[in-house]
Design a protein around this motif. Structure first.
Motif, PDB file in Angstrom:
ATOM      1  N   GLU A  65       0.807  -1.213   0.000  1.00 31.95           N
ATOM      2  CA  GLU A  65       0.000   0.000   0.000  1.00 31.95           C
ATOM      3  C   GLU A  65       0.845   1.269   0.000  1.00 31.95           C
ATOM      4  N   ASN A  66       2.071   1.192   0.514  1.00 35.66           N
ATOM      5  CA  ASN A  66       2.925   2.386   0.560  1.00 35.66           C
ATOM      6  C   ASN A  66       3.886   2.464  -0.624  1.00 35.66           C
ATOM      7  N   LYS A  68       4.083   3.183  -4.674  1.00 35.18           N
ATOM      8  CA  LYS A  68       3.304   3.761  -5.758  1.00 35.18           C
ATOM      9  C   LYS A  68       4.183   4.006  -6.983  1.00 35.18           C
ATOM     10  N   ASN A 347      -5.241   9.354  -1.021  1.00 34.56           N
ATOM     11  CA  ASN A 347      -4.904   8.001  -0.571  1.00 34.56           C
ATOM     12  C   ASN A 347      -4.396   8.028   0.862  1.00 34.56           C
ATOM     13  N   ASP A 349      -1.695   7.101   2.039  1.00 33.09           N
ATOM     14  CA  ASP A 349      -0.280   7.447   2.183  1.00 33.09           C
ATOM     15  C   ASP A 349      -0.010   8.918   1.885  1.00 33.09           C
TER      16      ASP A 349
END
Length: 386
Positions: A65-66, A68, A347, A349
């Motif tokens: 999730e972190n 990108k 998002n 993050d």
């Protein structure tokens, strides 16, 4: 013969004109500490355009999730890096001639963390057992060693039992000479961390003297960057002990004052975190007491990029990064009071994504980072071309 030459020339020209992608990546390897940010950039060196770039983890697991990738696939960013982000990342370029791949590796570095039980100081009588346990973690896995420190020497000890993360030191029946400072020291390539525990075996010095017994007014302090803190150390013993202050493995901060056994630190920073040692000394011996200081800091935010020019209809991505004491919350807004565009999403993050830019979406966007200490703003200017 002419037909053969023409066919050969045609094959050569086709080979030159139609190429699968050839890629480069920078850096090929990166090492970051927990919570830091790592960025890899993938570039098309040659190949028939258009080339589509995408990123995958080489173990076929999700990126995380972190993690990108930029809209065009040229950049991969790992924010607030965690242990699970360690591994290899593959940039894949695809065109109508085939695929090209190149790999980069991320290592998560962790200096050792040490915990000693019991924390001490320990007061024992001659003949009682002594059992100390040291637990250490870090990447790479640290080595763990116990040391005994007296007034003039420091000697490595043989642990009675060890595992990959724990070292025990035991004495079946202590003697007077077992009074000392015991140090657990954990070491890896990222650094060395140690914790001390004072062991005091009841004894008396000459002429009725007794070992010092220092007591600190507070054993753990949590303070905010810029504040002042004070710790008082009082010691009993005969003769009356002399009290001094020091910091573990470092000099005392330059903005400090010691008066009457009280240590005062002014305008503290995060670098002042650590273990502070009160040492009480008389003719019977030397004994230590400890205070642990943790300094917390407000957030500091930045935007990536801080200036961007895009066409109406394009997708826009703005990343907000923040350093400081965690947890940190991130919030996006527009300077001037206008609401975020209807297609905007934030998002978890801290990345602001606008799915389709409108002509009125230009302006200054602001990211506000907040923690329990304070807040900080960073801005990004967006220009929308018609």
């Amino acid at each position: 013969m002419d037909t053969y030459v023409g066919l050969l020339l045609c094959i050569v020209l086709h080979t030159v004109a139609g190429q699968a992608p050839s890629l480069s990546i920078a850096p090929r390897g990166a090492g970051v500490r927990l919570g830091e940010t790592a960025t890899f950039r993938c570039r098309v060196v040659s190949g028939t355009q258009p080339v589509k770039l995408e990123w995958k983890k080489t173990n076929n697991q999700g990126l995380g999730e972190n993690v990108k990738a930029s809209a065009d696939g040229t950049t991969l960013t790992i924010t607030n890096a965690q242990a699970g982000n360690q591994g290899s990342y593959r940039c894949i370029g695809t065109n109508n001639q085939g695929k090209g791949t190149i790999t980069a590796t991320l290592n998560i570095k962790q200096s050792p963390k040490v915990r000693v039980t019991p924390a001490g100081p320990l007061d024992l009588r001659v003949g009682q057992p002594l059992s100390l346990e040291c637990h250490a973690t870090g990447k790479p896995r640290p080595s763990i060693t116990w040391y005994k420190q007296d007034a003039t020497h420091e000697n490595a000890l043989v642990s009675s039992a060890t595992t990959e993360t724990t070292a025990h030191y035991q004495v079946t029946a202590v003697k007077a000479q077992d009074s000392a400072t015991y140090i657990c020291r954990a070491k890896n390539k990222e650094g060395t961390t140690e914790m001390k525990v004072q062991v005091r075996v009841a004894t008396t010095g000459g002429a009725g003297g007794s070992l010092p017994k220092p007591i600190v007014s507070v054993e753990e302090i949590t303070a905010v960057q810029g504040q002042s803190v004070s710790v008082h150390c009082q010691a009993t013993g005969s003769p009356t002990p002399v009290v001094t202050w020091s910091k573990l493995r470092a000099p005392l901060p330059w903005q400090h004052k010691v008066e009457g056994g009280t240590l005062t630190l002014t305008n503290i920073g995060r670098q002042d975190s650590g273990q502070y040692i009160c040492t009480a000394t008389n003719s019977a011996g030397e004994v230590e007491a400890y205070t642990q200081l943790e300094v917390e800091a407000p957030p500091y935010a930045t935007t990536l990029p801080d200036q961007v020019s895009a066409r109406a209809g394009d997708m826009l991505r703005l990343q907000c990064l923040a350093h400081g004491s965690h947890p940190i919350t991130l919030q996006w807004s527009r300077v001037g009071g206008s609401p975020l565009p209807a297609s905007a999403k934030v998002n978890h993050d801290g990345q602001l994504v606008i799915g389709r830019l409108g002509a009125s979406d230009g302006g200054v966007y602001q990211c506000t980072a907040t923690n329990h200490v304070g807040s900080h703003e960073a801005q990004a200017t967006v220009t929308v071309r018609g």
